[in-house]
Scaffold this motif. Structure first.
Motif, PDB file in Angstrom:
ATOM      1  N   GLN A  56       0.845  -1.432  -0.093  1.00 17.32           N
ATOM      2  CA  GLN A  56       0.150   0.075   0.022  1.00 17.32           C
ATOM      3  C   GLN A  56       0.972   1.156  -0.002  1.00 17.32           C
ATOM      4  O   GLN A  56       0.501   2.280  -0.684  1.00 17.32           O
ATOM      5  CB  GLN A  56      -0.901  -0.015   1.344  1.00 17.32           C
ATOM      6  CG  GLN A  56      -1.897   0.943   1.015  1.00 17.32           C
ATOM      7  CD  GLN A  56      -2.992   0.910   2.443  1.00 17.32           C
ATOM      8  OE1 GLN A  56      -2.649   0.707   3.462  1.00 17.32           O
ATOM      9  NE2 GLN A  56      -4.205   1.296   1.796  1.00 17.32           N
TER      10      GLN A  56
ATOM     11  N   PHE B 191      -6.427   6.978   0.459  1.00 16.19           N
ATOM     12  CA  PHE B 191      -5.522   6.807  -0.256  1.00 16.19           C
ATOM     13  C   PHE B 191      -5.309   8.238  -0.945  1.00 16.19           C
ATOM     14  O   PHE B 191      -6.497   9.091  -0.957  1.00 16.19           O
ATOM     15  CB  PHE B 191      -5.867   5.787  -1.103  1.00 16.19           C
ATOM     16  CG  PHE B 191      -4.645   5.245  -1.954  1.00 16.19           C
ATOM     17  CD1 PHE B 191      -3.547   4.691  -1.769  1.00 16.19           C
ATOM     18  CD2 PHE B 191      -4.662   5.524  -3.304  1.00 16.19           C
ATOM     19  CE1 PHE B 191      -2.525   4.085  -2.190  1.00 16.19           C
ATOM     20  CE2 PHE B 191      -3.588   5.233  -4.057  1.00 16.19           C
ATOM     21  CZ  PHE B 191      -2.639   4.582  -3.629  1.00 16.19           C
TER      22      PHE B 191
ATOM     23  N   SER C 298      -7.976  -1.535   2.446  1.00 18.74           N
ATOM     24  CA  SER C 298      -6.901  -1.436   1.583  1.00 18.74           C
ATOM     25  C   SER C 298      -6.855  -2.088   0.372  1.00 18.74           C
ATOM     26  O   SER C 298      -6.343  -1.398  -0.669  1.00 18.74           O
ATOM     27  CB  SER C 298      -5.673  -1.966   2.521  1.00 18.74           C
ATOM     28  OG  SER C 298      -5.738  -3.497   2.660  1.00 18.74           O
TER      29      SER C 298
ATOM     30  N   THR D 173      -8.138   0.092  -2.076  1.00 20.03           N
ATOM     31  CA  THR D 173      -7.501   1.376  -2.341  1.00 20.03           C
ATOM     32  C   THR D 173      -6.454   0.684  -3.443  1.00 20.03           C
ATOM     33  O   THR D 173      -6.149   1.784  -4.392  1.00 20.03           O
ATOM     34  CB  THR D 173      -6.693   1.919  -1.103  1.00 20.03           C
ATOM     35  OG1 THR D 173      -5.652   0.940  -0.941  1.00 20.03           O
ATOM     36  CG2 THR D 173      -7.490   2.098  -0.160  1.00 20.03           C
TER      37      THR D 173
END
Length: 364
Positions: free
Chosen positions: A130, A159, A185, A188
């Motif tokens: 990430q 993000f 996540s 994102t």
């Protein structure tokens, strides 16, 4: 009556006198040992030649208090609880031990610990992934850009990105996915890979992203809120659109002390409606204008009076501040943390994500 109750217990129960002699065992223990060990030394019943090095019952006699420890008996792990038996004058005359086989529980604990280690390792890999997707280079010499990205968990639902579309256009967006953790996540990651960076209209790009989301995640309860803007360096204009981000980005100029909240409605990237509508808005920028993007984590920080840091305090820090974007963001963090009485943003309940883009010069 008492003996009948004890004999119904699955745990082993035995009584030991002050000389380490067994004077009682319940049926469960006698059956497991395949003998009646009454009269034997307590350690002899477990095929040991000498007393245990750390005898729980001797500790009970010495202290007068219940003692507990784990012991390995016949390759099985037992939790042994020893308690004193006293006469009417309060003198200890024996101890009673209750032995519970916890072998399977210990195996389960070990399996859980190993699984948690594996999960932690996988989460750290996902975290690195990430972070690797966050912007690292400023795509154009005409802007100065800085950001702060601090998830409240290992993996965040916020993000942002900034990128070059072509020689004349720079795209920038900030997003907030519902929830936290792995699912958020991963959305994102989907966002970064799916948003079309060739489309000059933010509204059209958001509409296409909405369709792509429903092609892949129509059965999910998660959703994405995102504000997307495109800066045209030839005309010095900013075109922007919004898909449900609940805070308004700000364009401000520290020299003229003016600011504008970029409010525009829009449905989050979700499965809520079949045909969402997004709107492009345009703003002419001046040299040294700044575009401030943020998610709600910073404004929703609360003090001990349950008051939020809020939009007005945020604007107060931004206005008239002519320093570089990175310095200004640090000042916002310091002001919000002091307001909330926390050590920077380390104890924040939500993700903290902010970005500041300064227009340094327009293209000739």
């Amino acid at each position: 009556m008492f003996e009948n109750i004890v004999d119904c217990m699955h745990d082993w129960v035995r009584v030991i006198d002050l000389n380490d002699n067994i004077i009682y065992v319940n049926k469960a223990m006698a059956k497991a040992l395949n003998e009646n060990p009454i009269g034997k030394k307590c350690y002899k019943a477990f095929e040991r030649d000498i007393p245990c090095e750390k005898c729980v019952s001797r500790a009970t006699i010495a202290t007068g208090q219940p003692q507990q420890q784990e012991e390995l008996i016949h390759n099985r792990t037992f939790s042994v609880m020893s308690s004193p038996i006293k006469d009417k004058d309060g003198n200890i005359i024996a101890v009673v031990e209750v032995l519970r086989d916890i072998t399977e529980m210990k195996k389960l604990q070990k399996a859980i610990i190993n699984q948690n280690k594996k999960l932690k390792s996988e989460l750290n890999i996902a975290k690195k992934l990430q972070y690797s997707l966050l912007p690292k280079e400023i795509p154009n010499e005409y802007v100065e850009f800085s950001y702060i990205y601090k998830p409240c968990d290992t993996l965040g639902g916020d993000f942002l990105d900034i990128f070059k579309i072509d020689t004349s256009h720079i795209g920038v967006y900030i997003a907030d996915v519902s929830g936290h953790g792995v699912a958020a996540s991963m959305l994102t990651v989907f966002l970064r890979s799916s948003i079309d960076k060739t489309i000059i209209s933010p509204a059209s790009a958001l509409k296409k992203l909405y369709i792509e989301f429903n092609n892949n995640f129509s059965d999910q309860d998660l959703y994405i809120t995102i504000f997307y803007a495109i800066f045209d360096i030839t005309s010095n204009t900013l075109v922007y659109s919004n898909a449900g981000l609940n805070v308004s980005p700000i364009v401000l100029n520290p020299y003229t002390k003016t600011f504008k909240l970029l409010r525009v409605p829009g449905i989050p990237i979700s499965n809520w409606v079949e045909n969402p509508s997004y709107e492009d808005k345009k703003l002419i920028l001046q040299n040294r204008d700044k575009l401030f993007l943020y998610t709600d984590g910073i404004v929703e920080l609360k003090n001990n009076k349950n008051e939020q840091f809020g939009e007005n305090r945020l604007i107060g820090v931004l206005q008239g501040n002519v320093e570089s974007p990175g310095v200004i963001l640090d000042r916002i963090i310091k002001a919000a943390s002091e307001f909330a009485g926390i050590e920077r943003y380390n104890n924040a309940a939500d993700d903290i994500t902010m970005a500041l883009l300064e227009i340094k010069n327009s293209k000739d």
